[in-house]
Design an enzyme around this catalytic site. Structure first.
Site, PDB file in Angstrom:
ATOM      1  N   LYS A  37       0.809  -1.229   0.099  1.00 34.48           N
ATOM      2  CA  LYS A  37       0.113  -0.189   0.013  1.00 34.48           C
ATOM      3  C   LYS A  37       1.059   1.102   0.107  1.00 34.48           C
ATOM      4  CE  LYS A  37      -3.547   2.402   2.531  1.00 34.48           C
ATOM      5  NZ  LYS A  37      -4.677   2.298   3.590  1.00 34.48           N
TER       6      LYS A  37
ATOM      7  N   LYS B 240      -2.288  -1.342  -3.871  1.00 35.99           N
ATOM      8  CA  LYS B 240      -3.200  -0.171  -3.824  1.00 35.99           C
ATOM      9  C   LYS B 240      -2.337   1.027  -3.998  1.00 35.99           C
ATOM     10  CE  LYS B 240      -6.166   1.744  -0.389  1.00 35.99           C
ATOM     11  NZ  LYS B 240      -6.736   1.904   0.964  1.00 35.99           N
TER      12      LYS B 240
HETATM   13  C1  PBG Z   1      -7.526   3.131   5.863  1.00 34.62           C
HETATM   14  C2  PBG Z   1      -8.010   2.761   4.455  1.00 34.62           C
HETATM   15  C3  PBG Z   1      -7.710   4.183   3.438  1.00 34.62           C
HETATM   16  C4  PBG Z   1      -8.058   3.544   2.098  1.00 34.62           C
HETATM   17  C5  PBG Z   1      -8.586   2.103   2.356  1.00 34.62           C
HETATM   18  N1  PBG Z   1      -8.410   1.831   3.707  1.00 34.62           N
HETATM   19  C6  PBG Z   1      -7.226   5.450   3.494  1.00 34.62           C
HETATM   20  C7  PBG Z   1      -5.770   5.753   3.818  1.00 34.62           C
HETATM   21  O1  PBG Z   1      -4.969   4.753   4.018  1.00 34.62           O
HETATM   22  O2  PBG Z   1      -5.663   6.692   4.108  1.00 34.62           O
HETATM   23  C8  PBG Z   1      -8.119   4.363   0.971  1.00 34.62           C
HETATM   24  C9  PBG Z   1      -9.297   3.652   0.105  1.00 34.62           C
HETATM   25  C10 PBG Z   1      -9.654   4.651  -1.172  1.00 34.62           C
HETATM   26  O3  PBG Z   1      -8.894   5.683  -1.371  1.00 34.62           O
HETATM   27  O4  PBG Z   1     -10.338   4.258  -1.929  1.00 34.62           O
HETATM   28  N2  PBG Z   1      -6.243   2.747   6.361  1.00 34.62           N
END
Ligand code: PBG
Length: 326
Positions: free
Chosen positions: A196, A249
């Protein structure tokens, strides 16, 4: 001209093109993210994600029934927590009567076959909007992992099928797997957000959950988008620690990473087509600058071609409707 090979033969008609198409989207490829809020009969459009809504639990159930009838096999749920429930420990995250826990139960009661996946991270419950516990301006790893264990077990207690840790703390997959074993939860899966990246494309999501970080950014835990090898390392470690499915992601700016990981591992690979990617297509379509339906299908197909076995996308329902028209 006398040619031995005429490649255009295979592109002549829709029938031939369909016969030789290497990648085709399926309903079961999609994971539908859902945003849930407190209340009754609520449906609130998310400013930054036109056409996407937060639902109260009752309306969520209607939505889940529709998703299931369209052939979608899984939902990934997120809840919007009230400000007064947020603190630095994130303890609302493991409240047995919290909105998340009630949502999991309600969805599993209404559509028992659907695979319920839940986001594991503290940010919607953190007064700092960070994915972990903050001490002296730092997001501390090990105490956060302890909190994530409590959160994971409470989701398991509520009936979740898969836990999806999205926090990027070190060692959390192994710790969660251990805790599940200790509690005799031997049928619960872990879909790890293993690679991520610290991405600006999460902006609209943070608006949906009011979870933007109150100070700084997430670069001490989410990955630097300049890095490729680190994605493989993170993913391999998560698999060793017990992840059943891994995730990359965001998706479209990271198609190379999806392919690298697909080639490197033997577990299912998913990709998250995130909120900013959704918002860009919506905004351009609204202006008439892009054909929305074509952009949706081309984007999702490119993610599948890159190597994603599963795609979490806000376009899941639209995509299926478009696929059925084609
Ligand atoms: C929480 C989380 C996030 C997303 C999914 N789980 C936000 C972040 O990490 O700030 C983002 C999903 C999206 O942008 O569609 N940790």
């Amino acid at each position: 001209m006398y040619l031995q090979r005429r490649n255009r033969i295979l592109r002549q008609t829709p029938a031939i093109r369909a016969m030789v198409s290497e990648n085709n989207l399926l309903e079961s490829d999609f994971i539908a993210p859902l945003f849930i809020e407190e209340g009754k009969n609520k449906k609130t459009e998310i400013n930054s994600m036109q056409g996407y809504y937060r639902y109260s639990i009752d309306n969520t159930i209607k939505e889940v029934k529709e998703l299931w009838s369209l052939g979608i096999k899984s939902v990934l749920i997120f809840v919007k927590s009230a400000d007064e429930l947020k603190d630095n420990t994130g303890k609302e995250a493991w409240n047995p009567n919290g909105l998340m826990q009630r949502s999991i139960k309600a969805i599993k009661d209404a559509v028992p076959e659907i695979v319920v996946m839940t986001d594991i991270a503290l940010d919607p419950y953190s007064s700092y909007g960070h994915d972990g516990i903050v001490e002296n301006g730092e997001i501390v790893n090990d105490k956060t992992v302890d909190a994530l264990i409590k959160m994971s077990i409470s989701h398991a207690d509520a009936g979740a099928d898969f836990l999806a840790p999205s926090d990027m703390m070190d060692g959390r997959i192994g710790a969660i797997r251990n805790a599940l074993e200790q509690e005799n939860y031997t049928r619960i899966g872990i879909m790890s957000y293993s690679a991520k990246y610290a991405s600006c494309f999460y902006g609209p999501f943070r608006n949906a959950l009011d979870s933007a970080p109150g100070f700084g950014d997430k670069k001490t835990y989410q990955m630097n988008y300049a890095n490729r090898l680190e994605a493989i390392k993170e993913t391999q470690m998560d698999i060793e620690e017990g992840a059943d499915i891994v995730m990359i992601k965001p998706a479209m700016a990271y198609l190379d990473i999806i392919r690298e990981i697909k080639n490197a591992v033997s577990v299912p690979v998913s990709a998250y087509h995130v909120s900013g990617e959704y918002a860009m297509i919506k905004a351009a379509a609204e202006k008439g600058w892009i054909d929305e339906e074509k952009a949706i299908i081309e984007s999702l197909t490119s993610i599948k071609r890159a190597g994603a076995d599963l795609i979490a996308t806000y376009f899941a329902k639209d995509a299926i409707k478009i696929m059925n028209e084609l």
